[in-house]
Write an enzyme that holds these catalytic residues in place. Structure first.
Site, PDB file in Angstrom:
ATOM      1  N   LYS A 119      -3.443   8.571  -3.368  1.00  0.00           N
ATOM      2  CA  LYS A 119      -1.990   8.660  -3.184  1.00  0.00           C
ATOM      3  C   LYS A 119      -1.496  10.094  -3.234  1.00  0.00           C
ATOM      4  O   LYS A 119      -0.532  10.447  -2.562  1.00  0.00           O
ATOM      5  CB  LYS A 119      -1.262   7.849  -4.259  1.00  0.00           C
ATOM      6  CG  LYS A 119      -1.297   6.358  -4.011  1.00  0.00           C
ATOM      7  CD  LYS A 119      -0.207   5.679  -4.820  1.00  0.00           C
ATOM      8  CE  LYS A 119      -0.174   4.190  -4.563  1.00  0.00           C
ATOM      9  NZ  LYS A 119       0.863   3.535  -5.354  1.00  0.00           N
ATOM     10  N   LYS A 202      -8.247  -1.728   4.729  1.00  0.00           N
ATOM     11  CA  LYS A 202      -7.484  -2.779   4.054  1.00  0.00           C
ATOM     12  C   LYS A 202      -6.185  -3.076   4.808  1.00  0.00           C
ATOM     13  O   LYS A 202      -5.567  -2.153   5.345  1.00  0.00           O
ATOM     14  CB  LYS A 202      -7.127  -2.268   2.650  1.00  0.00           C
ATOM     15  CG  LYS A 202      -7.271  -3.305   1.568  1.00  0.00           C
ATOM     16  CD  LYS A 202      -6.848  -2.732   0.240  1.00  0.00           C
ATOM     17  CE  LYS A 202      -5.573  -3.407  -0.204  1.00  0.00           C
ATOM     18  NZ  LYS A 202      -5.131  -3.103  -1.541  1.00  0.00           N
ATOM     19  N   LYS A 205       0.789  -2.456   3.893  1.00  0.00           N
ATOM     20  CA  LYS A 205       2.172  -2.355   4.356  1.00  0.00           C
ATOM     21  C   LYS A 205       2.484  -0.949   4.839  1.00  0.00           C
ATOM     22  O   LYS A 205       3.474  -0.734   5.516  1.00  0.00           O
ATOM     23  CB  LYS A 205       3.143  -2.791   3.248  1.00  0.00           C
ATOM     24  CG  LYS A 205       2.980  -2.083   1.933  1.00  0.00           C
ATOM     25  CD  LYS A 205       3.660  -2.868   0.814  1.00  0.00           C
ATOM     26  CE  LYS A 205       3.248  -2.304  -0.554  1.00  0.00           C
ATOM     27  NZ  LYS A 205       3.536  -3.206  -1.655  1.00  0.00           N
TER      28      LYS A 205
END
Ligand code: TRP
Length: 340
Positions: A119, A202, A205
């Site tokens: 991240k 994966k 969103k």
């Protein structure tokens, strides 16, 4: 130490930072509902708004995403009469225990967290301190309830290991048997739902391609279209799981089918082995629509009554604090805080 002194208790949560995908539903939400209905556990489910703000969130959107996530939980079957449903920031003991855990966790442990590295990206110096401390707050979410079981997707495994390390070190340093060593619950055909465009990534969103995912709010036509266009290969389906080796896209669709239908992958292949994608995809689309559209319409209905959602969350926070206040108080006593 024996864990039998602890009430069987489940805690899990998701970030209210984006729309939910089929991956969140099959990887976590469906399991929340199953564990709630098993009758073995007390269950507590959370929207982790404090985790969401470790990266920038527009305030108005954060509030509406939090309510949307609450509606999704309920629409998928989390029953506020059976489970405690909470928004993290409404139960202040999470943050209070997190501070204690910031003093227990070691820099070296935190630096190994792969989700932080992913991240924070290349510019880690510019990441928030909260993003770095994120897993200590997650440990507090779990341990402030003495939760014994945590259903999560497999990307959260490392954070669960850290939670166990924090509990162990706290117990050891203070010479107590106070925090349980929590078990992750990672199982099922679809704990890892992959992108419809790339079977090695994966379903997410945050993927730039909307065609890569099924959103919980997609309508029937959109779901059918995305499945029809999902990347596959020209071979028919094999009749055994082994035959899906090196066919990540085919394997993903078969896993999704099994998870949605609540049957084993072997059963899917027994039923559909030899079929071409031209027939398997419509069958999968029909199944997905059948399972997902009632959830989407229930979400819409619930979101028409925001005061009711807020009322449920306020009640959930009250119920939660009956558990968290005594545990935090005891923690403060153990640590030596005057007035605890
Ligand atoms: N980190 C989790 C995720 O991104 C969300 C989360 C926060 C969580 N606190 C938790 C999950 C406690 C399980 C238990 O999915």
């Amino acid at each position: 130490m024996s864990d039998s002194q602890f009430t069987p208790r489940v805690f899990s949560g998701m970030q209210p930072s984006g729309g939910l995908t089929l991956g969140n539903y099959l990887g976590a939400l469906k399991r929340y509902v199953e564990m709630q209905n098993e009758g073995t556990y007390e269950t507590i489910y959370c929207m982790v708004d404090l985790h969401a703000i470790t990266v920038w969130q527009d305030p108005a959107e954060l509030a509406s995403k939090t309510r949307e996530l609450a509606a999704a939980y309920i629409a998928a079957g989390v029953d506020p009469e059976k489970s405690i449903l909470i928004n993290q920031s409404q139960v202040p003991e999470h943050t209070q225990l997190a501070w204690i855990f910031n003093t227990v966790a070691r820099m070296g442990w935190m630096q190994r967290m792969t989700q932080f590295k992913d991240k924070a990206g290349k510019n880690a110096q510019n990441a928030s301190l909260g993003l770095f401390a994120y897993p200590a707050l997650m440990a507090a979410d779990i341990l402030v309830y003495h939760a014994t079981h945590v259903p999560v997707g497999d990307d959260q495994k490392q954070h669960l290991e850290l939670t166990r390390d924090i509990a162990t070190k706290f117990n050891h340093d203070y010479g107590v048997d106070f925090f349980p060593i929590t078990e992750p619950v990672i199982k099922g055909a679809a704990t890892r739902v992959m992108s419809l465009r790339d079977g090695s990534k994966k379903m997410s969103k945050s993927d730039t391609s909307d065609a890569s995912r099924i959103n919980m709010t997609d309508d029937a036509d959109t779901i059918a279209k995305k499945i029809r266009k999902a990347k596959t290969d020209p071979e028919p389906l094999p009749s055994e799981y082994k035959g899906l080796d090196d066919r990540p896209e085919a394997r993903n669709l078969v896993n999704i089918y099994a998870a949605l239908a609540d049957i084993s992958v072997d059963q899917v292949l027994a039923d559909h082995g030899g079929a071409q994608f031209g027939t398997f995809k419509p069958a999968l689309a029909e199944l997905a629509v059948e399972k997902l559209s009632p959830i989407a319409s229930e979400m819409t209905r619930l979101l028409n009554d925001v005061p009711e959602i807020d009322r449920l969350l306020a009640r959930g926070a009250e119920q939660a604090r009956e558990i968290t206040q005594p545990i935090l108080k005891k923690t403060y006593e153990i640590v030596g805080m005057v007035g605890a």
